[in-house]
Design a protein around this motif. Structure first.
Motif, PDB file in Angstrom:
ATOM      1  N   GLU A  70       0.832  -1.209   0.000  1.00 39.89           N
ATOM      2  CA  GLU A  70       0.000   0.000   0.000  1.00 39.89           C
ATOM      3  C   GLU A  70       0.867   1.260   0.000  1.00 39.89           C
ATOM      4  O   GLU A  70       1.745   1.411   0.853  1.00 39.89           O
ATOM      5  CB  GLU A  70      -0.893   0.017   1.250  1.00 39.89           C
ATOM      6  CG  GLU A  70      -1.875  -1.148   1.341  1.00 39.89           C
ATOM      7  CD  GLU A  70      -3.092  -0.933   0.454  1.00 39.89           C
ATOM      8  OE1 GLU A  70      -3.437   0.232   0.199  1.00 39.89           O
ATOM      9  OE2 GLU A  70      -3.680  -1.947   0.031  1.00 39.89           O
ATOM     10  N   ASP A  71       0.575   2.168  -0.933  1.00 38.05           N
ATOM     11  CA  ASP A  71       1.265   3.455  -1.004  1.00 38.05           C
ATOM     12  C   ASP A  71       0.790   4.310   0.171  1.00 38.05           C
ATOM     13  O   ASP A  71      -0.415   4.535   0.333  1.00 38.05           O
ATOM     14  CB  ASP A  71       0.893   4.126  -2.342  1.00 38.05           C
ATOM     15  CG  ASP A  71       1.711   5.379  -2.609  1.00 38.05           C
ATOM     16  OD1 ASP A  71       2.163   6.029  -1.654  1.00 38.05           O
ATOM     17  OD2 ASP A  71       1.864   5.714  -3.802  1.00 38.05           O
TER      18      ASP A  71
ATOM     19  N   LEU B 198      -2.779   6.217   2.508  1.00 36.83           N
ATOM     20  CA  LEU B 198      -3.052   5.805   3.893  1.00 36.83           C
ATOM     21  C   LEU B 198      -2.921   7.076   4.739  1.00 36.83           C
ATOM     22  O   LEU B 198      -3.536   8.077   4.402  1.00 36.83           O
ATOM     23  CB  LEU B 198      -2.083   4.690   4.308  1.00 36.83           C
ATOM     24  CG  LEU B 198      -2.163   3.402   3.439  1.00 36.83           C
ATOM     25  CD1 LEU B 198      -1.028   2.446   3.778  1.00 36.83           C
ATOM     26  CD2 LEU B 198      -3.510   2.703   3.635  1.00 36.83           C
ATOM     27  N   ALA B 199      -2.133   7.037   5.777  1.00 34.99           N
ATOM     28  CA  ALA B 199      -1.982   8.241   6.618  1.00 34.99           C
ATOM     29  C   ALA B 199      -0.590   8.840   6.450  1.00 34.99           C
ATOM     30  O   ALA B 199      -0.028   9.414   7.380  1.00 34.99           O
ATOM     31  CB  ALA B 199      -2.260   7.895   8.065  1.00 34.99           C
TER      32      ALA B 199
ATOM     33  N   THR C 222       1.201   6.699   9.015  1.00 36.50           N
ATOM     34  CA  THR C 222       0.630   5.365   8.815  1.00 36.50           C
ATOM     35  C   THR C 222       1.167   4.408   9.875  1.00 36.50           C
ATOM     36  O   THR C 222       2.379   4.258  10.032  1.00 36.50           O
ATOM     37  CB  THR C 222       0.999   4.837   7.408  1.00 36.50           C
ATOM     38  OG1 THR C 222       0.512   5.768   6.437  1.00 36.50           O
ATOM     39  CG2 THR C 222       0.400   3.461   7.161  1.00 36.50           C
ATOM     40  N   PRO C 223       0.255   3.787  10.648  1.00 38.53           N
ATOM     41  CA  PRO C 223       0.731   2.865  11.691  1.00 38.53           C
ATOM     42  C   PRO C 223       1.321   1.581  11.093  1.00 38.53           C
ATOM     43  O   PRO C 223       0.913   1.154  10.012  1.00 38.53           O
ATOM     44  CB  PRO C 223      -0.536   2.560  12.500  1.00 38.53           C
ATOM     45  CG  PRO C 223      -1.676   2.908  11.614  1.00 38.53           C
ATOM     46  CD  PRO C 223      -1.203   3.909  10.620  1.00 38.53           C
ATOM     47  N   THR C 224       2.269   1.018  11.784  1.00 38.91           N
ATOM     48  CA  THR C 224       2.858  -0.250  11.335  1.00 38.91           C
ATOM     49  C   THR C 224       2.617  -1.308  12.397  1.00 38.91           C
ATOM     50  O   THR C 224       2.459  -0.989  13.577  1.00 38.91           O
ATOM     51  CB  THR C 224       4.376  -0.096  11.110  1.00 38.91           C
ATOM     52  OG1 THR C 224       4.959   0.528  12.256  1.00 38.91           O
ATOM     53  CG2 THR C 224       4.665   0.747   9.881  1.00 38.91           C
ATOM     54  N   LYS C 225       2.563  -2.548  11.940  1.00 36.61           N
ATOM     55  CA  LYS C 225       2.428  -3.645  12.902  1.00 36.61           C
ATOM     56  C   LYS C 225       3.584  -4.631  12.733  1.00 36.61           C
ATOM     57  O   LYS C 225       4.314  -4.569  11.726  1.00 36.61           O
ATOM     58  CB  LYS C 225       1.065  -4.324  12.765  1.00 36.61           C
ATOM     59  CG  LYS C 225       0.725  -4.798  11.388  1.00 36.61           C
ATOM     60  CD  LYS C 225      -0.703  -5.332  11.362  1.00 36.61           C
ATOM     61  CE  LYS C 225      -0.974  -6.077  10.070  1.00 36.61           C
ATOM     62  NZ  LYS C 225      -0.640  -5.314   8.828  1.00 36.61           N
ATOM     63  N   ASP C 226       3.735  -5.472  13.706  1.00 34.95           N
ATOM     64  CA  ASP C 226       4.855  -6.412  13.708  1.00 34.95           C
ATOM     65  C   ASP C 226       4.922  -7.192  12.400  1.00 34.95           C
ATOM     66  O   ASP C 226       3.911  -7.707  11.937  1.00 34.95           O
ATOM     67  CB  ASP C 226       4.684  -7.379  14.888  1.00 34.95           C
ATOM     68  CG  ASP C 226       6.015  -7.929  15.351  1.00 34.95           C
ATOM     69  OD1 ASP C 226       7.006  -7.186  15.320  1.00 34.95           O
ATOM     70  OD2 ASP C 226       6.050  -9.111  15.717  1.00 34.95           O
ATOM     71  N   GLY C 227       6.082  -7.224  11.801  1.00 34.62           N
ATOM     72  CA  GLY C 227       6.261  -8.013  10.583  1.00 34.62           C
ATOM     73  C   GLY C 227       5.988  -7.257   9.296  1.00 34.62           C
ATOM     74  O   GLY C 227       6.164  -7.805   8.211  1.00 34.62           O
TER      75      GLY C 227
ATOM     76  N   THR D  22       6.466  -4.844   6.100  1.00 29.49           N
ATOM     77  CA  THR D  22       7.615  -4.480   5.271  1.00 29.49           C
ATOM     78  C   THR D  22       7.368  -3.095   4.677  1.00 29.49           C
ATOM     79  O   THR D  22       6.342  -2.861   4.042  1.00 29.49           O
ATOM     80  CB  THR D  22       7.801  -5.496   4.123  1.00 29.49           C
ATOM     81  OG1 THR D  22       8.082  -6.774   4.707  1.00 29.49           O
ATOM     82  CG2 THR D  22       8.957  -5.097   3.212  1.00 29.49           C
ATOM     83  N   ILE D  23       8.292  -2.195   4.903  1.00 28.61           N
ATOM     84  CA  ILE D  23       8.213  -0.840   4.338  1.00 28.61           C
ATOM     85  C   ILE D  23       9.187  -0.789   3.154  1.00 28.61           C
ATOM     86  O   ILE D  23      10.366  -1.087   3.313  1.00 28.61           O
ATOM     87  CB  ILE D  23       8.606   0.224   5.385  1.00 28.61           C
ATOM     88  CG1 ILE D  23       7.611   0.189   6.558  1.00 28.61           C
ATOM     89  CG2 ILE D  23       8.662   1.615   4.767  1.00 28.61           C
ATOM     90  CD1 ILE D  23       7.995   1.092   7.714  1.00 28.61           C
TER      91      ILE D  23
END
Lengths: 93, 162
Positions: free
Chosen positions: A64-65, A69-70, A74-79, A81-82
């Protein structure tokens, strides 16, 4: 939470030749902050002098670009990939 | 002593870039340069090279210029196109080592706009197309400080691409 940041080929010389790096981060902005703190030479290629992401730097969380998102919040969760993906532009004048 | 980096390319591929520029004239053409880099590059600043790193173009990945609002003086490659070019390169055991574009009716010199939007490390080939006919072709790399491009030599390799 641990996220993996994928570093594009043209920026690897500024990141110890690494293709990726892992950080503890709750948002995309936090992960990029850690990245550019560890590899300070990356900063000018990713951010403008005003601290904004350059227009030709695209950041994806998984597929997702973040513009849709935000953005950097944009919040990230465990695991997660950015990925930092270039877009290319140029032209006369 | 610092040595100017050199980009190797076959005469056939160099001719294809020039032909692409003529084909899209008066609009700018663009595409990806697929190939291999020796890899021992400390950065993009040629003044820091102990020896010139070798980089060879082995294939082209022509792209559609996405700037339909001003295609005569701008080109744009989206991140989706970049990912597609990278995938094509990986599938052939290569990397995207740079990009080419044309300057219709302008010299083959990078513009301020080129510099503002450039990435380090990549080779940027520019072909000048005057009145529809391809002319000079040059290659450039952005310096580490982003302040200017340095010229990169183009060596035409007269053998079949691997």
């Amino acid at each position: 939470m641990t996220v993996k940041v994928m570093i594009p080929t043209p920026l690897r010389p500024y990141a110890g030749k690494r293709a990726s790096a892992e950080f503890q981060a709750a948002t995309v902005g936090e992960a990029l902050g850690h990245l550019t703190k560890e590899f300070a030479e990356l900063r000018k290629h990713l951010f403008t002098e005003e601290g904004k992401l350059r227009s030709f730097v695209n950041v994806y969380v998984n597929d997702e670009d973040i513009r849709y998102l935000a953005k950097e919040n944009t919040p990230t969760k465990d695991g997660d990939t950015i990925s930092i993906v270039p877009s290319i532009a140029g032209g006369v004048s | 002593m610092a040595v100017e980096p050199t980009l190797w390319i076959s005469g056939q591929l160099a001719e294809k870039i020039r032909a692409h520029g003529a084909e899209t004239y008066p609009h700018e053409c663009c595409g990806a340069l697929l190939g291999r880099d020796a890899g021992e590059v400390a950065g993009s600043d040629p003044t820091k090279y102990p020896v010139a790193p070798e980089r060879e173009i082995l294939a082209l990945y022509p792209l559609v210029n996405r700037r339909d609002d001003s295609p005569r003086n701008r080109f744009s490659v989206t991140s989706e196109d970049v990912m597609a070019a990278e995938k094509a390169a990986r599938e052939s055991g290569m990397d995207v080592v740079g990009w080419y574009h044309s300057h219709p009716d302008h010299p083959a010199r990078p513009s301020q706009f080129d510099r503002d939007h450039a990435w380090p490390w990549y080779s940027y080939i520019i072909v000048s197309v005057q009145n529809g006919a391809p002319q000079e072709m040059t290659s450039w790399r952005l310096n580490d400080d982003r302040q200017e491009f340095s010229p990169e030599g183009i060596e035409i390799r007269h053998r079949a691409a691997v």
